[in-house]
Design an enzyme around this catalytic site. Sequence first.
Site, PDB file in Angstrom:
ATOM      1  N   TYR A 169     -10.160  12.934 -15.849  1.00 38.65           N
ATOM      2  CA  TYR A 169      -9.182  13.860 -16.421  1.00 38.65           C
ATOM      3  C   TYR A 169      -8.161  13.124 -17.273  1.00 38.65           C
ATOM      4  O   TYR A 169      -7.891  13.509 -18.423  1.00 38.65           O
ATOM      5  CB  TYR A 169      -8.484  14.606 -15.275  1.00 38.65           C
ATOM      6  CG  TYR A 169      -7.412  15.570 -15.719  1.00 38.65           C
ATOM      7  CD1 TYR A 169      -7.753  16.823 -16.223  1.00 38.65           C
ATOM      8  CD2 TYR A 169      -6.061  15.248 -15.610  1.00 38.65           C
ATOM      9  CE1 TYR A 169      -6.765  17.715 -16.624  1.00 38.65           C
ATOM     10  CE2 TYR A 169      -5.074  16.137 -16.001  1.00 38.65           C
ATOM     11  CZ  TYR A 169      -5.432  17.366 -16.511  1.00 38.65           C
ATOM     12  OH  TYR A 169      -4.457  18.236 -16.906  1.00 38.65           O
TER      13      TYR A 169
ATOM     14  N   LYS B 139      -7.684  13.463 -21.322  1.00 31.52           N
ATOM     15  CA  LYS B 139      -6.399  13.944 -21.831  1.00 31.52           C
ATOM     16  C   LYS B 139      -5.718  12.894 -22.706  1.00 31.52           C
ATOM     17  O   LYS B 139      -5.070  13.216 -23.708  1.00 31.52           O
ATOM     18  CB  LYS B 139      -5.483  14.324 -20.661  1.00 31.52           C
ATOM     19  CG  LYS B 139      -5.846  15.628 -19.974  1.00 31.52           C
ATOM     20  CD  LYS B 139      -5.756  16.814 -20.917  1.00 31.52           C
ATOM     21  CE  LYS B 139      -5.858  18.142 -20.185  1.00 31.52           C
ATOM     22  NZ  LYS B 139      -5.855  19.305 -21.115  1.00 31.52           N
TER      23      LYS B 139
END
Length: 287
Positions: free
Chosen positions: A156, A160
Amino acid sequence: MNPLSFTGRTVLITGAGRGVGRAHALAFAEHGAGVVVNDVDDTADAVTGEILAAGGSAIAHRGDAADPDVASDAVAQGIARFGRIDAVVANAGIDRITPLREVTPELLTEFFRVHVLGTWAVCSAAWPHFLEQRFGRIVTTTSAAGYFGLTRALPYTTAKGALHGMTQSLALEGARHGITVNAVAPFAASRLAHARTEGAPALQDAIERLAPASDVSPVVLWLAHESTTVTGMAFEVGAGAVSQVAVGVAEAVPVDADPTAWLGGAIRIPPVGAADRPLTRWLDELG
């Protein structure tokens, strides 16, 4: 005149069937926009129904926006229904608690497909229309975790973090064409936050009370409005606060002979990092 009126404007929002994306869709509709509500399932229909019941304008678009054909279709349907496309809010994302030992190439690929390819696909689909009308607004969705890290979240945070570079590159490319590109890093009671706090009901309740998803939307509306001309910026938003996230370099120090001389004290680096940020410490306690 309402300074944030979107009357006559069309906004496409991905991942708009739940959480933060749903809050964005409702807010844009309330301010007069025609909204293309995209999500992978029938939650897109539910949110569209809410908007129509409240007197707003919206169409539902079901499909995985990480597929370039789906992203192009979402833009095309928005133009067919409302006559134009003015803003894209790339909000769709996934999350999963993942210790390093459980990270696989397939998992990294999945996260990049949703976050990075998904953002690129919808921006790329809208871009020719923005160029033609010499106007466009893009809001990407990054995360404080992408800038400062987060335990048990490598896929993640890496995906990101990649969106920061994408946002900057698109901002530079769009600047001469009237296209602005900025990012928000939500700290809110999103679907992803709910999944990450599963097993900690007290923390879930605190986030829902103190950081509702709707708190993020005013900043997104501001960044998507025609009167806002800032570009290449990122804002962490939530829990009643907004702060700009800035990436920079320290003052350069000339080194004549030994390139490691600065390690001896030529530059004093303040001991500030992810662990010094209250929101990061709060999330880190989950791990």
